[in-house]
Design a protein around this motif. Sequence first.
Motif, PDB file in Angstrom:
ATOM      1  N   ASP A  58      -6.258 -19.443  -5.151  1.00  0.00           N
ATOM      2  CA  ASP A  58      -6.244 -20.827  -5.284  1.00  0.00           C
ATOM      3  C   ASP A  58      -5.114 -21.272  -6.404  1.00  0.00           C
ATOM      4  OD1 ASP A  58      -8.167 -20.725  -3.388  1.00  0.00           O
ATOM      5  OD2 ASP A  58      -9.943 -21.085  -4.838  1.00  0.00           O
ATOM      6  N   GLY A  59      -5.156 -20.489  -7.659  1.00  0.00           N
ATOM      7  CA  GLY A  59      -4.282 -21.207  -8.597  1.00  0.00           C
ATOM      8  C   GLY A  59      -3.123 -20.841  -8.375  1.00  0.00           C
ATOM      9  N   HIS A  60      -2.686 -19.686  -7.684  1.00  0.00           N
ATOM     10  CA  HIS A  60      -1.315 -19.422  -7.268  1.00  0.00           C
ATOM     11  C   HIS A  60      -0.689 -20.426  -5.961  1.00  0.00           C
ATOM     12  CE1 HIS A  60       2.295 -16.989  -6.268  1.00  0.00           C
ATOM     13  NE2 HIS A  60       1.864 -16.874  -4.846  1.00  0.00           N
ATOM     14  N   LEU A  61      -1.482 -20.768  -5.173  1.00  0.00           N
ATOM     15  CA  LEU A  61      -1.123 -21.693  -4.059  1.00  0.00           C
ATOM     16  C   LEU A  61      -1.059 -23.123  -4.579  1.00  0.00           C
ATOM     17  CD1 LEU A  61      -2.612 -20.037  -1.099  1.00  0.00           C
ATOM     18  CD2 LEU A  61      -0.286 -19.837  -1.563  1.00  0.00           C
ATOM     19  N   GLY A  62      -2.149 -23.464  -5.553  1.00  0.00           N
ATOM     20  CA  GLY A  62      -2.210 -24.907  -5.828  1.00  0.00           C
ATOM     21  C   GLY A  62      -3.266 -25.626  -5.036  1.00  0.00           C
ATOM     22  N   TYR A  63      -3.903 -25.220  -4.344  1.00  0.00           N
ATOM     23  CA  TYR A  63      -4.938 -25.630  -3.635  1.00  0.00           C
ATOM     24  C   TYR A  63      -6.271 -24.637  -3.111  1.00  0.00           C
ATOM     25  CZ  TYR A  63      -2.896 -23.799   0.496  1.00  0.00           C
ATOM     26  OH  TYR A  63      -2.338 -22.914   1.563  1.00  0.00           O
ATOM     27  N   MET A  94      -8.455  -7.752  -0.385  1.00  0.00           N
ATOM     28  CA  MET A  94      -7.436  -8.565  -1.073  1.00  0.00           C
ATOM     29  C   MET A  94      -6.778  -9.594  -0.493  1.00  0.00           C
ATOM     30  SD  MET A  94      -7.154  -6.611  -4.010  1.00  0.00           S
ATOM     31  CE  MET A  94      -5.538  -6.960  -4.661  1.00  0.00           C
ATOM     32  N   PRO A  95      -6.710 -10.759  -0.943  1.00  0.00           N
ATOM     33  CA  PRO A  95      -6.067 -11.829  -0.147  1.00  0.00           C
ATOM     34  C   PRO A  95      -4.513 -11.905  -0.366  1.00  0.00           C
ATOM     35  CG  PRO A  95      -7.184 -12.613  -2.373  1.00  0.00           C
ATOM     36  CD  PRO A  95      -7.258 -11.233  -2.097  1.00  0.00           C
ATOM     37  N   GLN A  96      -4.094 -12.233   0.712  1.00  0.00           N
ATOM     38  CA  GLN A  96      -2.597 -12.198   0.941  1.00  0.00           C
ATOM     39  C   GLN A  96      -2.176 -13.588   1.001  1.00  0.00           C
ATOM     40  OE1 GLN A  96      -1.255  -8.740   1.372  1.00  0.00           O
ATOM     41  NE2 GLN A  96      -3.229  -8.588   0.640  1.00  0.00           N
ATOM     42  N   ASP A  97      -0.672 -13.652   0.723  1.00  0.00           N
ATOM     43  CA  ASP A  97      -0.130 -14.967   1.161  1.00  0.00           C
ATOM     44  C   ASP A  97       0.960 -14.758   1.706  1.00  0.00           C
ATOM     45  OD1 ASP A  97       1.246 -13.756  -1.071  1.00  0.00           O
ATOM     46  OD2 ASP A  97       2.281 -15.619  -1.988  1.00  0.00           O
ATOM     47  N   ARG A  98       1.693 -15.844   2.619  1.00  0.00           N
ATOM     48  CA  ARG A  98       2.466 -15.645   3.518  1.00  0.00           C
ATOM     49  C   ARG A  98       3.916 -15.066   2.998  1.00  0.00           C
ATOM     50  NH1 ARG A  98       3.959 -14.946   8.779  1.00  0.00           N
ATOM     51  NH2 ARG A  98       5.636 -16.129   9.534  1.00  0.00           N
ATOM     52  N   SER A 101       4.311 -13.314  -2.526  1.00  0.00           N
ATOM     53  CA  SER A 101       4.526 -13.677  -4.134  1.00  0.00           C
ATOM     54  C   SER A 101       3.325 -13.646  -4.811  1.00  0.00           C
ATOM     55  CB  SER A 101       5.028 -15.174  -4.095  1.00  0.00           C
ATOM     56  OG  SER A 101       4.188 -16.179  -3.507  1.00  0.00           O
ATOM     57  N   PHE A 102       2.096 -13.518  -4.359  1.00  0.00           N
ATOM     58  CA  PHE A 102       0.838 -13.342  -5.240  1.00  0.00           C
ATOM     59  C   PHE A 102       0.750 -12.149  -5.835  1.00  0.00           C
ATOM     60  CE2 PHE A 102      -3.881 -12.681  -4.983  1.00  0.00           C
ATOM     61  CZ  PHE A 102      -4.206 -13.297  -6.291  1.00  0.00           C
ATOM     62  N   GLU A 103       0.715 -12.193  -7.289  1.00  0.00           N
ATOM     63  CA  GLU A 103       0.573 -11.187  -8.062  1.00  0.00           C
ATOM     64  C   GLU A 103      -0.701 -11.260  -8.819  1.00  0.00           C
ATOM     65  OE1 GLU A 103       2.511  -8.642  -8.310  1.00  0.00           O
ATOM     66  OE2 GLU A 103       4.163  -9.030  -7.622  1.00  0.00           O
ATOM     67  N   LEU A 107      -6.915  -7.245 -10.516  1.00  0.00           N
ATOM     68  CA  LEU A 107      -6.751  -6.331  -9.879  1.00  0.00           C
ATOM     69  C   LEU A 107      -5.252  -6.034  -9.399  1.00  0.00           C
ATOM     70  CD1 LEU A 107      -8.185  -3.639  -9.244  1.00  0.00           C
ATOM     71  CD2 LEU A 107      -8.708  -4.513  -7.039  1.00  0.00           C
ATOM     72  N   PRO A 108      -4.312  -5.690 -10.398  1.00  0.00           N
ATOM     73  CA  PRO A 108      -2.812  -5.818  -9.982  1.00  0.00           C
ATOM     74  C   PRO A 108      -2.739  -4.924  -8.507  1.00  0.00           C
ATOM     75  CG  PRO A 108      -3.085  -5.367 -12.253  1.00  0.00           C
ATOM     76  CD  PRO A 108      -4.507  -5.171 -11.732  1.00  0.00           C
ATOM     77  N   LYS A 109      -1.643  -5.156  -8.162  1.00  0.00           N
ATOM     78  CA  LYS A 109      -1.125  -4.642  -6.714  1.00  0.00           C
ATOM     79  C   LYS A 109      -1.241  -3.201  -6.811  1.00  0.00           C
ATOM     80  CE  LYS A 109       1.355  -8.266  -4.838  1.00  0.00           C
ATOM     81  NZ  LYS A 109       2.796  -8.826  -4.354  1.00  0.00           N
ATOM     82  N   ARG A 110      -0.861  -2.499  -7.737  1.00  0.00           N
ATOM     83  CA  ARG A 110      -0.661  -1.068  -7.632  1.00  0.00           C
ATOM     84  C   ARG A 110      -1.711  -0.348  -8.505  1.00  0.00           C
ATOM     85  NH1 ARG A 110       3.921  -3.286  -7.378  1.00  0.00           N
ATOM     86  NH2 ARG A 110       4.006  -3.979  -9.394  1.00  0.00           N
ATOM     87  N   LYS A 111      -2.778  -1.091  -8.714  1.00  0.00           N
ATOM     88  CA  LYS A 111      -3.707  -0.591  -9.714  1.00  0.00           C
ATOM     89  C   LYS A 111      -4.982  -0.169  -8.671  1.00  0.00           C
ATOM     90  CE  LYS A 111      -6.916  -1.536 -13.706  1.00  0.00           C
ATOM     91  NZ  LYS A 111      -6.162  -0.345 -14.447  1.00  0.00           N
ATOM     92  N   LYS A 112      -5.166   0.870  -8.512  1.00  0.00           N
ATOM     93  CA  LYS A 112      -6.478   1.485  -7.835  1.00  0.00           C
ATOM     94  C   LYS A 112      -7.745   1.942  -8.536  1.00  0.00           C
ATOM     95  CE  LYS A 112      -3.540   2.502  -3.896  1.00  0.00           C
ATOM     96  NZ  LYS A 112      -3.136   3.604  -2.883  1.00  0.00           N
ATOM     97  N   ASP A 113      -7.640   1.767  -9.623  1.00  0.00           N
ATOM     98  CA  ASP A 113      -8.651   2.713 -10.577  1.00  0.00           C
ATOM     99  C   ASP A 113      -8.964   1.309 -11.889  1.00  0.00           C
ATOM    100  OD1 ASP A 113     -10.465   4.050 -12.304  1.00  0.00           O
ATOM    101  OD2 ASP A 113      -9.057   5.891 -11.727  1.00  0.00           O
ATOM    102  N   ILE A 114     -10.478   1.114 -11.771  1.00  0.00           N
ATOM    103  CA  ILE A 114     -10.691   0.367 -12.915  1.00  0.00           C
ATOM    104  C   ILE A 114     -11.651   0.988 -13.821  1.00  0.00           C
ATOM    105  CG2 ILE A 114     -10.188  -1.850 -11.805  1.00  0.00           C
ATOM    106  CD1 ILE A 114     -13.142  -1.962 -10.742  1.00  0.00           C
ATOM    107  N   SER A 115     -11.883   2.304 -13.865  1.00  0.00           N
ATOM    108  CA  SER A 115     -12.789   3.122 -14.672  1.00  0.00           C
ATOM    109  C   SER A 115     -12.076   3.699 -15.772  1.00  0.00           C
ATOM    110  CB  SER A 115     -13.478   4.195 -13.620  1.00  0.00           C
ATOM    111  OG  SER A 115     -12.499   4.872 -13.166  1.00  0.00           O
ATOM    112  N   ALA A 116     -10.706   3.478 -15.876  1.00  0.00           N
ATOM    113  CA  ALA A 116      -9.980   4.167 -17.121  1.00  0.00           C
ATOM    114  C   ALA A 116     -10.194   5.622 -16.756  1.00  0.00           C
ATOM    115  CB  ALA A 116     -10.597   3.854 -18.334  1.00  0.00           C
ATOM    116  N   ILE A 117     -10.019   6.183 -15.464  1.00  0.00           N
ATOM    117  CA  ILE A 117     -10.215   7.491 -15.042  1.00  0.00           C
ATOM    118  C   ILE A 117      -9.193   8.333 -15.755  1.00  0.00           C
ATOM    119  CG2 ILE A 117      -9.092   7.811 -13.035  1.00  0.00           C
ATOM    120  CD1 ILE A 117     -12.542   8.969 -13.509  1.00  0.00           C
ATOM    121  N   ASP A 118      -7.853   7.829 -15.889  1.00  0.00           N
ATOM    122  CA  ASP A 118      -6.826   8.665 -16.219  1.00  0.00           C
ATOM    123  C   ASP A 118      -7.057   8.940 -17.693  1.00  0.00           C
ATOM    124  OD1 ASP A 118      -5.650   7.404 -14.149  1.00  0.00           O
ATOM    125  OD2 ASP A 118      -3.560   7.056 -15.010  1.00  0.00           O
TER     126      ASP A 118
END
Length: 414
Positions: A58-63, A94-98, A101-103, A107-118
């Motif tokens: 919503d913030g990225h598109l402005g509405y 993951m929501p997509q835009d036409r 350009s949505f970053e 949960l960044p595009k290339r991030k697949k792990d939110i458990s600090a598993i590394d």
Amino acid sequence: MANRKKEVYKPKPMTEGKRNIIQGLLQEYDIKTADDIQDALKDLLSGTLKEMLEAEMDGHLGYDRYERSDEPNYRNGTKPKRVRSKYGEFEVDMPQDRRSSFEPQILPKRKKDISAIDDKIISMYAKGMTVRQISETIEDIYGFEVSEGMVSDITDKLLPKIEEWQNRPLSAVYPVVFIDAVHFSVRDDGVIRKLAAYVVLGINEDGKKEVLTITIGENESSKYWLSVLNSLKNRGIKDILILCSDGLTGIKEAITAAFPSTEQQRCIVHMVRNTLKYVANKDMKAFAKDLKTIYNASDEKTASKHLKAVTEKWEGQYPNAMKRWNDNWDAVSPIFKFSKDVRTAFYTTNAIESLNSSYRRLNRQRSVFPSSQALLKALYLATFEIVKKWTVPIRNWGKIRGELAVMYPDRMPE
């Protein structure tokens, strides 16, 4: 130093809002066990992430999501993404835009792990666990599979850091340096062979221990040791006052070439061990007691006298036992310049032996390392676990420093 107690999470006070959430959770999910709670939290985490991602869009598109707009960029559906968390694996839409350009930030595009598993994988690797053991442990604890290839890829990220550490600048003067070797079994082109990890440990001008370098695999020779010592010179070392080692092949000639002013000290503990190898069990205690009269002597003259006496006493039964002492007396005798309290700092490689004992624990977890690179990664990680504890100078450093300054004037840093 007392062990720090592990910090325990303390729940915040129960509020009416929290009670309502818990009641809603119990109504929404058929919770009967702790595992059911984990599954519910996993589902809620997925939903929460999706809502936060939609708010970011919503913030990225402005509405807002359901508003009309004449903007050229607009929502373009969702795409499932598999995410790892401490509750296990789940999918997030993951929501997509036409314009793509949505970053997303949550949960960044290339991030697949939110458990600090590394970090967890690297920590387990540092403790000596094999790639397979790590993979199985992650699956047991977190409920998702981590391939052995992924574990290797994660630990390979350390290689640039290892190279940077191996080439970091060093101090100009190290009062005392120890060199020793630890042996490991390593698979090389399908053949298992023994490789040595040569460890160089320095005591810096503040009296603190510092691992200067770790090198794997070369055969001992004066040429090899000269290359190791020259690499230390290239990183900034201009002087070493005393270098303590066992009888490493070629080390004596290499020290003379690289650091001609350096005093060479043979490790007394290794000397005693190597001597007693020639002695029968029934005589070992008496022989060891006689050896003490040599290295505990008040000065070199007295030590020489005891050396002669011990040799004459035992050479009839054990003709080769004392040969090492007589042949290497020039590298044994430097300790007699110093008081007994100061000798203990460098007449034995105990400082490096304690480090090596930590390295040897890696052998208990892994009988064979898959490659020399895998061994280097494990040693690097183990080193940094160990050096965290090296926060204070070695014992009696003030006295040691004072005597070194007297014995080697103008060479000790002020």
